[in-house]
Design a protein around this motif. Structure first.
Motif, PDB file in Angstrom:
ATOM      1  N   ASP A 149      -0.576   4.176 -13.959  1.00  0.00           N
ATOM      2  CA  ASP A 149      -1.750   3.665 -14.724  1.00  0.00           C
ATOM      3  C   ASP A 149      -2.166   2.567 -13.983  1.00  0.00           C
ATOM      4  O   ASP A 149      -3.498   2.123 -13.915  1.00  0.00           O
ATOM      5  CB  ASP A 149      -1.356   3.292 -16.035  1.00  0.00           C
ATOM      6  CG  ASP A 149      -1.063   4.522 -16.981  1.00  0.00           C
ATOM      7  OD1 ASP A 149      -1.396   5.505 -16.642  1.00  0.00           O
ATOM      8  OD2 ASP A 149      -0.587   4.389 -17.985  1.00  0.00           O
ATOM      9  N   ALA A 150      -1.462   1.476 -13.416  1.00  0.00           N
ATOM     10  CA  ALA A 150      -1.835   0.499 -12.836  1.00  0.00           C
ATOM     11  C   ALA A 150      -2.609   0.746 -11.508  1.00  0.00           C
ATOM     12  O   ALA A 150      -3.018  -0.309 -10.843  1.00  0.00           O
ATOM     13  CB  ALA A 150      -0.726  -0.596 -12.667  1.00  0.00           C
ATOM     14  N   GLY A 151      -2.307   1.743 -10.946  1.00  0.00           N
ATOM     15  CA  GLY A 151      -2.626   2.172  -9.623  1.00  0.00           C
ATOM     16  C   GLY A 151      -1.898   1.481  -8.570  1.00  0.00           C
ATOM     17  O   GLY A 151      -2.475   1.179  -7.387  1.00  0.00           O
ATOM     18  N   VAL A 152      -0.342   1.656  -8.546  1.00  0.00           N
ATOM     19  CA  VAL A 152       0.303   1.021  -7.949  1.00  0.00           C
ATOM     20  C   VAL A 152       1.237   1.839  -7.373  1.00  0.00           C
ATOM     21  O   VAL A 152       1.875   2.719  -8.182  1.00  0.00           O
ATOM     22  CB  VAL A 152       1.203  -0.297  -8.387  1.00  0.00           C
ATOM     23  CG1 VAL A 152       2.165  -0.795  -7.834  1.00  0.00           C
ATOM     24  CG2 VAL A 152       0.138  -1.188  -8.714  1.00  0.00           C
ATOM     25  N   LYS A 153       1.917   1.887  -6.171  1.00  0.00           N
ATOM     26  CA  LYS A 153       3.050   2.878  -5.777  1.00  0.00           C
ATOM     27  C   LYS A 153       4.233   1.786  -5.178  1.00  0.00           C
ATOM     28  O   LYS A 153       3.655   0.852  -4.491  1.00  0.00           O
ATOM     29  CB  LYS A 153       2.556   3.690  -4.467  1.00  0.00           C
ATOM     30  CG  LYS A 153       2.002   3.076  -3.287  1.00  0.00           C
ATOM     31  CD  LYS A 153       1.498   4.211  -2.282  1.00  0.00           C
ATOM     32  CE  LYS A 153       0.781   3.673  -1.018  1.00  0.00           C
ATOM     33  NZ  LYS A 153       0.449   4.521   0.021  1.00  0.00           N
ATOM     34  N   LEU A 154       5.291   2.284  -5.200  1.00  0.00           N
ATOM     35  CA  LEU A 154       6.320   1.325  -4.500  1.00  0.00           C
ATOM     36  C   LEU A 154       6.456   1.808  -3.323  1.00  0.00           C
ATOM     37  O   LEU A 154       6.325   2.853  -2.484  1.00  0.00           O
ATOM     38  CB  LEU A 154       7.485   1.652  -4.927  1.00  0.00           C
ATOM     39  CG  LEU A 154       7.578   1.339  -6.652  1.00  0.00           C
ATOM     40  CD1 LEU A 154       9.143   1.599  -7.456  1.00  0.00           C
ATOM     41  CD2 LEU A 154       7.102  -0.154  -7.231  1.00  0.00           C
ATOM     42  N   ALA A 155       6.657   0.816  -2.250  1.00  0.00           N
ATOM     43  CA  ALA A 155       6.809   0.727  -0.836  1.00  0.00           C
ATOM     44  C   ALA A 155       7.994  -0.218  -0.313  1.00  0.00           C
ATOM     45  O   ALA A 155       8.354  -1.111  -0.822  1.00  0.00           O
ATOM     46  CB  ALA A 155       5.358   0.334  -0.209  1.00  0.00           C
ATOM     47  N   ARG A 156       8.456   0.163   0.537  1.00  0.00           N
ATOM     48  CA  ARG A 156       9.312  -0.493   1.478  1.00  0.00           C
ATOM     49  C   ARG A 156       8.703  -1.666   2.100  1.00  0.00           C
ATOM     50  O   ARG A 156       7.675  -1.664   2.917  1.00  0.00           O
ATOM     51  CB  ARG A 156      10.423   0.153   2.431  1.00  0.00           C
ATOM     52  CG  ARG A 156      11.305   1.305   1.670  1.00  0.00           C
ATOM     53  CD  ARG A 156      11.976   1.832   2.809  1.00  0.00           C
ATOM     54  NE  ARG A 156      13.038   1.004   3.379  1.00  0.00           N
ATOM     55  CZ  ARG A 156      14.102   1.579   4.209  1.00  0.00           C
ATOM     56  NH1 ARG A 156      14.060   2.779   4.392  1.00  0.00           N
ATOM     57  NH2 ARG A 156      14.863   0.616   4.842  1.00  0.00           N
ATOM     58  N   GLY A 157       9.261  -3.120   2.144  1.00  0.00           N
ATOM     59  CA  GLY A 157       8.616  -3.990   2.883  1.00  0.00           C
ATOM     60  C   GLY A 157       8.677  -3.632   4.223  1.00  0.00           C
ATOM     61  O   GLY A 157       7.697  -4.148   5.125  1.00  0.00           O
TER      62      GLY A 157
END
Length: 270
Positions: free
Chosen positions: A258-266
């Protein structure tokens, strides 16, 4: 979708914390965790950081000057005062940093993917200079990234205090040395929230992350299970259990979407 580093602090502090973090990594809800390598259970906890875990999340060093005994163990207040006045013995500061990097490398066979600080001590005067110098001496082309603790100003007084510990100075020092940093740190609150309130915090942080044009990390402090004797002195234990319950629940995925966010590794993002 805006990438976000989802980072859990305090790995190796207790079995319940470790279990919660590892389960959230397995579920794809975390992309980083930082380790308290001076903890008595570090070597046991390090064995649980399998190849599968390390392909799913960055494993970092949670630089510690306040939690577990070392050559310069202080309360946070004392450490802040002494470092600000530049009264810490710099040789001992270096020794504490070197010991923790050595301990991390000896257990895992690699440098940390990133470095942050327990109670954000890595950005204090004297400590930040010694840390950057040691990273440059050790790692060359395999440089860890640094999680700068700069919360948004609208996160309240605690966020302002954390910023003032030296976020800009650390970022400037690291940047001048060619070390990459995450620019903004989300996740600051008073550790007094029920599940519904923590969900609201998350929605606010994810909205902030979605609007950011710079690399963002969101820190959390989850723990799973029943409190152990080792955790009985953990002042934020109730908050850890709330965080784990919310992050492990299916609605967290919808919050991200809903926020338009995806998790990613630094390591991939930076």
């Amino acid at each position: 979708m805006t990438p976000l580093i989802m980072s859990a602090d305090d790995y190796a502090q207790s079995a319940e914390i470790d279990n919660g973090i590892l389960q959230l990594i397995d579920m794809g809800r975390l992309t980083a965790t930082s380790c308290l390598v001076l903890s008595p259970r570090w070597h046991q906890a390090a064995k649980l950081l399998t190849t599968q875990v390390r392909t799913s999340a960055d494993i970092g060093l949670h630089l510690d000057f306040t939690q577990f005994p070392n050559a310069l163990t202080h309360s946070l207040g004392t450490l802040i005062v002494k470092s600000t006045l530049r009264l810490l013995p710099i040789s001992q500061v270096r020794q504490v940093i070197q010991r923790q990097l050595d301990t991390f490398e000896n257990a895992l066979g690699t440098p940390p993917d990133y470095v942050d600080g327990h109670q954000h001590v890595h950005q204090l005067p004297q400590i930040r200079e010694a840390l950057v110098e040691e990273l440059l001496t050790r790692y060359g082309n395999r440089m860890p990234w640094i999680r700068v603790a700069r919360p948004p100003l609208n996160d309240g007084f605690k966020a302002l205090v954390i910023r003032c510990l030296g976020a800009s100075a650390l970022e400037r020092l690291a940047s001048n040395s060619g070390i990459i940093c995450s620019k903004t740190l989300l996740g600051v609150y008073g550790f007094h929230a029920n599940a519904e309130q923590y969900e609201q915090h998350l929605k606010t942080w994810l909205s902030t992350a979605a609007q950011s044009q710079q690399p963002v990390a969101l820190m959390c402090h989850p723990a799973e299970g029943v409190a152990s004797i080792a955790q009985s002195q953990d002042a934020i234990l109730p908050a850890r259990h709330v965080e784990y319950a919310v992050l492990s629940n299916r609605p967290f995925d919808k919050m991200l979407s809903d926020a338009g966010v995806k998790l990613a590794r630094g390591r991939d993002l930076l």
